[in-house]
Each structure stands twice: as structure tokens, then as C-alpha cells.
Design a protein around this motif. Structure first.
Motif, PDB file in Angstrom:
ATOM      1  N   GLU A 221      -5.647   4.384  -6.600  1.00  0.00           N
ATOM      2  CA  GLU A 221      -6.123   4.862  -7.891  1.00  0.00           C
ATOM      3  C   GLU A 221      -6.414   6.351  -7.846  1.00  0.00           C
ATOM      4  O   GLU A 221      -6.139   7.073  -8.791  1.00  0.00           O
ATOM      5  CB  GLU A 221      -7.366   4.084  -8.291  1.00  0.00           C
ATOM      6  CG  GLU A 221      -7.779   4.389  -9.698  1.00  0.00           C
ATOM      7  CD  GLU A 221      -8.721   3.349 -10.263  1.00  0.00           C
ATOM      8  OE1 GLU A 221      -9.177   3.534 -11.379  1.00  0.00           O
ATOM      9  OE2 GLU A 221      -8.984   2.355  -9.556  1.00  0.00           O
TER      10      GLU A 221
ATOM     11  N   ARG B 261       1.221   5.235  -9.240  1.00  0.00           N
ATOM     12  CA  ARG B 261       1.116   4.470 -10.483  1.00  0.00           C
ATOM     13  C   ARG B 261       2.207   3.396 -10.526  1.00  0.00           C
ATOM     14  O   ARG B 261       3.251   3.541  -9.892  1.00  0.00           O
ATOM     15  CB  ARG B 261       1.270   5.408 -11.687  1.00  0.00           C
ATOM     16  CG  ARG B 261       0.115   6.384 -11.826  1.00  0.00           C
ATOM     17  CD  ARG B 261       0.352   7.394 -12.946  1.00  0.00           C
ATOM     18  NE  ARG B 261       1.420   8.309 -12.605  1.00  0.00           N
ATOM     19  CZ  ARG B 261       2.545   8.441 -13.303  1.00  0.00           C
ATOM     20  NH1 ARG B 261       2.765   7.710 -14.363  1.00  0.00           N
ATOM     21  NH2 ARG B 261       3.472   9.291 -12.931  1.00  0.00           N
TER      22      ARG B 261
ATOM     23  N   SER C 206       2.861   3.807 -17.044  1.00  0.00           N
ATOM     24  CA  SER C 206       2.505   3.322 -15.706  1.00  0.00           C
ATOM     25  C   SER C 206       1.028   3.630 -15.412  1.00  0.00           C
ATOM     26  O   SER C 206       0.506   4.651 -15.817  1.00  0.00           O
ATOM     27  CB  SER C 206       3.406   3.955 -14.650  1.00  0.00           C
ATOM     28  OG  SER C 206       3.259   5.341 -14.652  1.00  0.00           O
ATOM     29  N   VAL C 207       0.414   2.699 -14.692  1.00  0.00           N
ATOM     30  CA  VAL C 207      -1.034   2.810 -14.438  1.00  0.00           C
ATOM     31  C   VAL C 207      -1.327   2.528 -12.956  1.00  0.00           C
ATOM     32  O   VAL C 207      -0.549   1.863 -12.280  1.00  0.00           O
ATOM     33  CB  VAL C 207      -1.832   1.798 -15.297  1.00  0.00           C
ATOM     34  CG1 VAL C 207      -1.745   2.173 -16.765  1.00  0.00           C
ATOM     35  CG2 VAL C 207      -1.326   0.383 -15.066  1.00  0.00           C
ATOM     36  N   PRO C 208      -2.435   3.013 -12.455  1.00  0.00           N
ATOM     37  CA  PRO C 208      -2.796   2.774 -11.047  1.00  0.00           C
ATOM     38  C   PRO C 208      -3.474   1.429 -10.883  1.00  0.00           C
ATOM     39  O   PRO C 208      -4.683   1.355 -10.734  1.00  0.00           O
ATOM     40  CB  PRO C 208      -3.757   3.924 -10.742  1.00  0.00           C
ATOM     41  CG  PRO C 208      -4.377   4.251 -12.051  1.00  0.00           C
ATOM     42  CD  PRO C 208      -3.357   3.946 -13.111  1.00  0.00           C
ATOM     43  N   ASP C 209      -2.695   0.325 -10.900  1.00  0.00           N
ATOM     44  CA  ASP C 209      -3.340  -0.990 -10.950  1.00  0.00           C
ATOM     45  C   ASP C 209      -3.145  -1.834  -9.692  1.00  0.00           C
ATOM     46  O   ASP C 209      -3.311  -3.026  -9.723  1.00  0.00           O
ATOM     47  CB  ASP C 209      -2.838  -1.766 -12.164  1.00  0.00           C
ATOM     48  CG  ASP C 209      -1.376  -2.180 -12.011  1.00  0.00           C
ATOM     49  OD1 ASP C 209      -0.706  -1.637 -11.110  1.00  0.00           O
ATOM     50  OD2 ASP C 209      -0.927  -3.035 -12.770  1.00  0.00           O
TER      51      ASP C 209
END
Ligand code: SF4
Length: 444
Positions: A180, A185, A214-217
Motif C-alpha cells: 500500500e 497497485r 487500480s488500487v493497492p488492495d
């Protein structure tokens, strides 16, 4: 009891639910594990309990397996461990052996992805990016992306798979913090990719949206565990989708064969064979020493710092890298591990001699008119003797087979010069050598 995990690799969610459910005494057969959906209230967990460290290590890998039963299987093992009903050795317990098999399969797939993933350069609004495609058998994208972010921190890259994609926009050198904070991402994947062309078309059409969304998941644990070489598995690997620049069919065949080369010991600690690349009919072959750390990870020659410097010098000298073939005397990365770093070691004369087999294949198949021998190892590989690069550089000479050779320094030599003035002087001399190479190309 229905447990809804956020995604296929929701390690944190599985751990949290498992702890609460075991402490609340919820028996495995009453739990329905699902990916997606709405999570009801979990029991209010009070207290702690321990499970064997080995089981945690197995679970951390097995949770990435593409096996719907894995969450239930792992919960049952934790449940039994909590109740003192788990034998120490997997051989004594079919369920534990199943979980271990999943863990091994994940580790093997992670290794396969790292050794077979290929990148091609693309341009987007922010500049150059390396784009890779892979169809993993298990959910190993996130853990591999963490490894890649550490090893390939200063470049921009994206990896696309059918299930999702990972994106890294470059960072200062050094190990990044957890995903994160690091800028790693994850976003949508793509189906129907079969080759470079379909990947490039998909990227062209979708990359603004994919990058924006896109996300840091990721919560995939223990990326380091994937760094070990996989143990042999009984199951044959599925056919990979390999993306790479090809010169022609014969060189492509040699490239495939070289993947499995065991002619010397250098293959064992390295990630993969790094063969040369360039267009069929290239008039010039640039020959360096061996792949470096980044080349070893990416599987392409001259993409690390020395490669970037070579690109810059070629551009200044008026040589289009896309028109030449670049390769190395030795096709595997030789290094000494130091902590998490891999320190370059020059190949010795015997290793250069043995690996000359592949260089000769490239020379015969591509038949370039001019060989540019960069550094002592590249020169030794062709000339079969020790070469004083400073003394012999800068002038063309004929080889017995009719090709012309030209000796210059290796770009990594320029990177090692400590003082800026000396570095600038040597760089200018290198560019001057490449201008002579360009003139030879034009005269040929
Ligand atoms: S370094 Fe060359 S000869 Fe040695 S294993 Fe690798 S490809 Fe084969």
C-alpha cells in the motif's frame, strides 16, 4: 455460518475470520467459505491460540492456490491444530498433505511466472512502461508483483493476467515498503490475449481506465517464501504464453532450447536464460558479458542500468537499437548472494567457452556482418583469448569467417567509474566508438 472473503487472495480476511471462528468454537462443517458477497457479523473473538509455524507457512502459500476448497481445508487444519489433533508430519495426515501440495504448487507456479514472464516496451502518457502478460495457474500475481517491485524498482511496468493486473510506476532505488505504501497497485485483468499484438491492442484500448482504477488492495503474505526454488511436482506445467522479441524461426528454436541448458552450473541459481534479441537480418550484433540482476528477472538483455546507458549512447551515435541484435557471451546471470542483494560476478574463461555454443548459434543463424565486442568477456567469447580492451578498442578487423569485429568497452564499465569527470570522458569515448560502428554499418 457464511464467511465472505473480499477476493481470492484475501489472506487477512481468512485469518481474521479463522481466529474469530475457532475461538468461538464454530465447527468446520458449519462454515460456508465464499469469495465475494456480504459478510455477516463474525463472533466476537476473545483470547488467543497458537498453531504450528509450519502450518502458517503452508497456509500462507496454499491460500493463493486456485482451489475453491482451500479456505475450508486450511480452516479444518487450524481447527484440528487448536484441538491438538494434528500430526507433525504431512505424510501422516492426508489433509495436511493436500494443503502442502497446494503450497508447493503455488510456489512452483510463482517460480514459473518469474522465469517465463516476458515484457515488451509500450508508451503511455507518462512515458515508457514495460508490459508483460502471463496466465498463471494459481493466484500468484500479487506476490510476484511484490518481488518484482523490489528487484525492478526504478522502472515503470505492468503485468496483465486473465484475473487481474499489477502496476508499478517506478520508485527510488531500494526495497519498497509494503504494497500500500509502495505504490504497487492492482486492477482489472484481460482475457483473450494470445500474443504481443493482442496484448498491445488491449493495452492501447484499456490502459487509461485500468491504471486509473487500480488500487493497492493486496494482502498476500510472505512474498519471500516464493523466492525459493520450487520443489519438483508430479503435475506437468501448463503451456506458457511467452512474449518476446524474435529474430527468426531458427533463433527462436535455439532460444527455446537454451531455456533448458545445463552445460555449466550457472543456470542453477539464476532465474532464467537470457537469450539475445533483435530483428532478423540485423547487420550488427552487440555482444556483452552476461545478463545482470534486472535482465535475469525480466528475461531480456540490456534492460538494466548498463542497458539504459547503452541505449543513450546508441541514440547519441545515431544507432537505432531496434535495428541491431544485442546479446551476451554468457546467457545466465552469475552472482554472489549478499543478504537480499545479488552481487555481479564475472564469468570465468571456462564458462565463457562453454556458453559460446549459444553465441555461435546466434552468429550462424543471424549472420551479422559486424560484431561489436563490448568488454573483455564479449571479446574473449569471439576471439578465444584474453583481450586488452583499452589497447585494442576502436578499430575494425576481419575474423576468419568473414565477419568484421570491433572492440569497445562494456557500458557497465562506465557505470563503475567513480569520478564524474572520468565518467564523462569515457562516455564520450564510448559514443565516439559507436559512431565508428554506425559508419561501418553504413559502409557495409
Ligand atoms: S551459462 Fe550458458 S552454458 Fe551455462 S547453463 Fe547458462 S546457457 Fe548453458
Amino acid at each position: 455460518m457464511q464467511v465472505a472473503l473480499a477476493r481470492e487472495t484475501d489472506w487477512d480476511g481468512w485469518r481474521h475470520a479463522t481466529r474469530a471462528l475457532v475461538l468461538a468454537g464454530v465447527a468446520p462443517e458449519t462454515i460456508d467459505w465464499q469469495v465475494g458477497g456480504t459478510q455477516g457479523d463474525l463472533p466476537d473473538a476473545q483470547g488467543t491460540f497458537n498453531v504450528p509455524r509450519t502450518l502458517v507457512a503452508i497456509a500462507a502459500l496454499a491460500v493463493q492456490a486456485r482451489a475453491p476448497e482451500r479456505f475450508d481445508l486450511l480452516y479444518r487444519l487450524v481447527w484440528r491444530a487448536h484441538h491438538g489433533a494434528l500430526p507433525a508430519a504431512p505424510a501422516d495426515d492426508p489433509a495436511l498433505a493436500d494443503a502442502q501440495a497446494l503450497a508447493f504448487a503455488v510456489r512452483a507456479e510463482a517460480h514459473r511466472m518469474r522465469t517465463q514472464l516476458r515484457f515488451m516496451p509500450v508508451e503511455d502518457a507518462d512515458g515508457s512502461r514495460f508490459l508483460g502478460w502471463f496466465a498463471p495457474r494459481h493466484h500468484v500475481l500479487e506476490a510476484n508483483a511484490q518481488l518484482l517491485a523490489r528487484r525492478f524498482a526504478d522502472r515503470r511496468w505492468s503485468i496483465v493476467t486473465p484475473d487481474g493486473s499489477a502496476h508499478w510506476d517506478g520508485a527510488a532505488r531500494g526495497a519498497p515498503k509494503p504494497a500500500e505504501a509502495s505504490g504497487l497497485r492492482f486492477g482489472a485483468g484481460a482475457r483473450g490475449i494470445t500474443d504481443d499484438a493482442t496484448l498491445a491492442a488491449w493495452w492501447e484500448a484499456h490502459h487509461p481506465a485500468v491504471l486509473a482504477e487500480s488500487v493497492p488492495d493486496s494482502s498476500v503474505p510472505e512474498a519471500e517464501a516464493l523466492d525459493e526454488a520450487p520443489r519438483p511436482l508430479d503435475r506437468p506445467p501448463i503451456g506458457p504464453v511467452v512474449l518476446e522479441a524474435t529474430a527468426d524461426a531458427d533463433v527462436q528454436r535455439a532460444r527455446e532450447e537454451a531455456r533448458h541448458c545445463r552445460r555449466c552450473d550457472l543456470w542453477a541459481p539464476a532465474s532464467q536464460t537470457v537469450f539475445g534479441e533483435g530483428p532478423a537480418g540485423a547487420p550488427v550484433m552487440f555482444i556483452g558479458e552476461q545478463p545482470g540482476d534486472q535482465e535475469d528477472v525480466i528475461g531480456r538483455p540490456f534492460v538494466g542500468p548498463a542497458g539504459q546507458l547503452l541505449d543513450r549512447a546508441m541514440e547519441e551515435a545515431g544507432i537505432d537499437r531496434r535495428t541491431v541484435y544485442v546479446t551476451n557471451a554468457v546467457k545466465h546471470f552469475k552472482f554472489t548472494p549478499r543478504g537480499k542483494r545479488r552481487i555481479h560476478q564475472s564469468p570465468d574463461a571456462a564458462e565463457i567457452q562453454v556458453c559460446r555454443f549459444w553465441l555461435d548459434v546466434e552468429r550462424v543463424q543471424l549472420a551479422p556482418r559486424l560484431l561489436v565486442l563490448m568488454g573483455g568477456s564479449g571479446a574473449r567469447a569471439v576471439l578465444g583469448r584474453a583481450v586488452g580492451v583499452t589497447r585494442e578498442r576502436g578499430r575494425p578487423f576481419a575474423l576468419e569467417d568473414g565477419q568484421t569485429a570491433f572492440i569497445t568497452v562494456h557500458p557497465s564499465y562506465l557505470l563503475r567509474i567513480p569520478d564524474e569527470a572520468g565518467k564523462a570522458r569515457e562516455y564520450a569515448a564510448f559514443v565516439e566508438d559507436l559512431r565508428r560502428v554506425r559508419a561501418l554499418m553504413e559502409a557495409a
